[in-house]
Design a protein around this motif. Structure first.
Motif, PDB file in Angstrom:
ATOM      1  N   UNK A  10      35.429  -3.202  -8.242  1.00  0.00           N
ATOM      2  CA  UNK A  10      33.464  -3.289  -7.982  1.00  0.00           C
ATOM      3  C   UNK A  10      33.263  -2.464  -7.430  1.00  0.00           C
ATOM      4  N   UNK A  11      34.061  -1.475  -6.098  1.00  0.00           N
ATOM      5  CA  UNK A  11      33.617   0.208  -6.298  1.00  0.00           C
ATOM      6  C   UNK A  11      33.887   1.344  -7.115  1.00  0.00           C
ATOM      7  N   UNK A  12      34.792   0.855  -8.336  1.00  0.00           N
ATOM      8  CA  UNK A  12      34.490   2.137  -9.133  1.00  0.00           C
ATOM      9  C   UNK A  12      33.577   1.719 -10.312  1.00  0.00           C
ATOM     10  N   UNK A  13      33.360   0.683 -10.092  1.00  0.00           N
ATOM     11  CA  UNK A  13      31.985   0.231 -12.026  1.00  0.00           C
ATOM     12  C   UNK A  13      31.243   0.387 -10.421  1.00  0.00           C
ATOM     13  N   UNK A  28      26.672  -4.969 -14.945  1.00  0.00           N
ATOM     14  CA  UNK A  28      27.055  -6.337 -14.145  1.00  0.00           C
ATOM     15  C   UNK A  28      28.550  -6.281 -15.383  1.00  0.00           C
ATOM     16  N   UNK A  29      28.950  -6.337 -16.488  1.00  0.00           N
ATOM     17  CA  UNK A  29      29.850  -6.674 -17.012  1.00  0.00           C
ATOM     18  C   UNK A  29      31.365  -6.449 -16.214  1.00  0.00           C
ATOM     19  N   UNK A  30      31.027  -5.505 -16.201  1.00  0.00           N
ATOM     20  CA  UNK A  30      32.751  -4.880 -15.106  1.00  0.00           C
ATOM     21  C   UNK A  30      32.950  -5.997 -14.330  1.00  0.00           C
ATOM     22  N   UNK A  31      32.100  -5.964 -13.016  1.00  0.00           N
ATOM     23  CA  UNK A  31      32.107  -6.566 -12.050  1.00  0.00           C
ATOM     24  C   UNK A  31      31.972  -8.172 -11.821  1.00  0.00           C
TER      25      UNK A  31
END
Length: 94
Positions: A10-13, A28-31
């Protein structure tokens, strides 16, 4: 995926979003993907497991962490502000 890995992802996203390497929709999709992976790979301590509701109604697709199917049904009912007996869905381990 353990909690630390999920938080790192999440931090990377968020870092990619802040730097302009990703837009809001991609972030949003990545998280969401990280969260779903974490929930479905959940290996809790003691007797905790992830359970998902499938079937008709608002409960369909909800995933909660509980010690049993009965407790999962109660948690889902609490989230939806409904009586557990009114939840028309199958509750099964993910």
């Amino acid at each position: 995926m353990d909690r630390i890995s999920a938080l790192r992802n999440v931090e990377e996203a968020l870092s990619d979003f802040e730097s302009g390497d990703a837009d809001l929709a991609a972030t949003e999709q990545r998280v969401l993907t990280v969260l779903r992976t974490y929930a479905t790979d959940f290996d809790g301590e003691d007797k905790l497991r992830a359970y998902q509701a499938t079937g008709e109604g608002r409960a369909h697709g909800l995933v909660v962490v509980a010690e049993s199917e009965a407790e999962a049904r109660e948690r889902i009912a609490d989230l939806l502000d409904e009586d557990p007996a009114s939840i028309v869905a199958d509750i099964a381990p993910v």
